[in-house]
Write an enzyme that holds these catalytic residues in place. Structure first.
Site, PDB file in Angstrom:
ATOM      1  N   ASP A  67     -68.855 -18.190  -6.198  1.00 22.09           N
ATOM      2  CA  ASP A  67     -69.922 -19.290  -6.074  1.00 22.09           C
ATOM      3  C   ASP A  67     -71.418 -18.565  -5.685  1.00 22.09           C
ATOM      4  O   ASP A  67     -71.453 -16.988  -5.739  1.00 22.09           O
ATOM      5  CB  ASP A  67     -69.687 -20.440  -5.271  1.00 22.09           C
ATOM      6  N   GLU A  99     -73.769 -27.933 -12.516  1.00 22.77           N
ATOM      7  CA  GLU A  99     -74.955 -27.517 -12.081  1.00 22.77           C
ATOM      8  C   GLU A  99     -75.600 -26.514 -12.372  1.00 22.77           C
ATOM      9  O   GLU A  99     -75.966 -25.360 -11.874  1.00 22.77           O
ATOM     10  CB  GLU A  99     -74.728 -27.759 -10.330  1.00 22.77           C
ATOM     11  N   HIS A 123     -73.994 -21.161 -10.125  1.00 26.99           N
ATOM     12  CA  HIS A 123     -73.190 -20.784  -9.114  1.00 26.99           C
ATOM     13  C   HIS A 123     -72.605 -19.529  -9.325  1.00 26.99           C
ATOM     14  O   HIS A 123     -71.640 -18.930  -8.623  1.00 26.99           O
ATOM     15  CB  HIS A 123     -71.917 -21.818  -9.126  1.00 26.99           C
TER      16      HIS A 123
END
Ligand code: ACM
Length: 462
Positions: free
Chosen positions: A138, A273, A209
């Site tokens: 991440d 995202e 990420h």
């Protein structure tokens, strides 16, 4: 001696008979072709135990049930009794409702040692859960050794500092945080999990990420914004991979390495995202998904990947809303249901001011037990999510996960109807003592112990 009505998850059918069986006793194991996958049948008689199992998972689950019937001390690491225990006699037939009973375990935001991961596998297995979705990379850390690219771990494997709680300010704790798994560690975790009927599904998150990877190899990111450090904040980073051909080649190699370590039929590529995603980012997702699929595995992505279009058959982790599940199924994909409004273990467990680092909206134990999902031909299963931004130790992880994950395990395994009023005393009187014996620092039903609170550490509003 615990009766059949104390089991968790509750079995499909359980018929008590008079008498008891001395325990431990030899278990006579047979293969049964008439049981569904992972199913088992137990016959406990005064003269011994017969265990019919559909497969090795069924045998494992039958033995987990016997462990529960032997009493909470059977969950200790060593016996604390001199005398044998007793089991109640009778017959049990049991098999799972969903084939995928998963938990996402975020070891990227806050690293968990190998020993802590192995312990978590034990806890999943004790609850008859069978998928550990290991979130390995991440913005805040890269946790998988890739020998060809050592900077992924020497640079990407740690950060200088971390945000404490959740706020918009610049304050950080000033304490370096890091860690990563060597290849042999990961192979060990895979083998340990397999011996307990748990599949480790690795996740390397692209094209968002990924800031830890960009910090390690700046050429993976957009040229204009160098240099980046491994992120010390929580939230959604706008640092995206540069979706170029050379970045794709780099990640094709990374995924080949992942495929080599993890035999799982499903390999997760993230895809969630991605603020300001362009067609080039969508293409990046398509190309990595195709690469995984061409190598005979099923790529898994969060439901944002549906926006990429042109994907091979995938497994979609539906976390945003249920319409995304319908869309995925219409596009011919399978789904795992893990909605943020249902099964996020990082969300606050009560609205009380003592609740430590309260993020997200309220998801208490009853909310978890009430999670509804229907099995269907394209619904592989359900998964709880243990994101770890605010879980900086394994003690915090225990607090967030349990006993909500125990409730979730029953939802995943047992068919309805479910009645919280029946579940709660079974959990309190029989299952929490098992967790105590296992050494799990769960959240007490009436709120945190004083040492489990985090006074003054801000959370994230709903
Ligand atoms: C997710 O919660 N970003 C899948």
């Amino acid at each position: 001696m615990p009766g059949f009505d104390t089991l968790l998850p509750r079995p499909v059918s359980a018929t008590p008979e008079p008498g008891t069986c001395r325990w431990p006793s030899p278990v006579h194991v047979r293969t049964a072709a008439d049981l569904p996958a992972e199913g088992y049948r137990l016959r406990i008689a005064p003269d011994g135990v017969t265990l019919d199992a559909a497969d090795s998972a069924g045998e494992f689950y039958g033995r987990q049930t016997l462990r529960q019937l032997a009493g909470p001390d059977a969950f200790r690491a060593a016996s604390v009794h001199n005398a044998p225990a007793e089991l109640p006699c009778g017959a049990i037939e049991d098999y799972p409702r969903f084939g995928w009973r998963g938990c996402l375990y975020d070891v990227a935001r806050n690293f968990r040692t190998k020993a802590e991961v192995l312990r978590f596998v034990d806890l999943l297995a004790a609850h008859k859960m069978n998928v550990l979705n290991l979130h390995l990379t991440d913005d805040q850390g890269w946790r998988i050794e890739v020998p060809r690219y050592p900077r992924l771990t020497s640079v990407g494997g740690w950060r200088k500092s971390s945000m404490v709680g959740r706020h918009d300010g610049p304050e950080r704790d000033g304490r370096p945080h890091g860690g990563y798994y060597r290849v042999a560690d990961l192979r060990e975790i895979v083998a340990y999990a397999a011996a307990r009927s748990v599949t480790v599904v690795p996740e390397v998150d692209v094209p968002g990420h990924a800031r830890a990877a960009i910090a390690a190899y700046p050429a993976l990111g957009p040229a204009s914004e160098h240099p980046w450090e491994v992120w010390t904040s929580w939230g959604i980073s706008t640092s995206l991979l540069d979706p170029s051909e050379s970045t794709l080649d780099f990640f094709r190699e990374v995924f080949d390495h992942v495929l080599d370590i993890f035999p799982s039929p499903v390999i997760a590529l993230g895809g969630d995202e991605v603020p300001g995603a362009t067609e080039a980012h969508h293409r990046f997702v398509r190309e990595i998904a195709a690469h995984v699929a061409e190598r005979g595995r099923i790529p898994m992505g969060w439901d944002e990947v549906l926006d990429s279009g042109g994907l091979p058959a995938m497994l979609i982790g539906v976390w945003q809303d249920r319409e995304r599940a319908e869309l995925a199924v219409k596009d011919g994909h399978e789904v795992v249901l893990c909605p943020e409004d249902g099964v996020y273990l990082d969300h606050r467990q009560s609205d009380h001011p003592d609740e430590p680092i309260p993020v997200g909206y309220l998801q208490d134990l009853e909310h978890f037990y009430g999670f509804e999902a229907e099995p269907g031909p394209q619904v592989r299963g359900i998964q709880a999510q243990l994101w770890s931004e605010h879980l900086d130790t394994v003690r915090r992880t225990d607090y967030a996960a349990f006993p909500r994950l125990s409730a979730f395990a029953e939802v995943a395994w047992s068919s309805g109807p479910r009645d919280y009023a029946e579940f709660l005393p079974r959990l309190r009187d029989h299952h929490l003592p098992r967790l105590d014996a296992l050494g799990v620092e769960y959240r007490p039903l009436d709120g945190p112990h004083p040492w489990q609170t985090r006074p003054g550490v801000p959370g994230r509003p709903r």
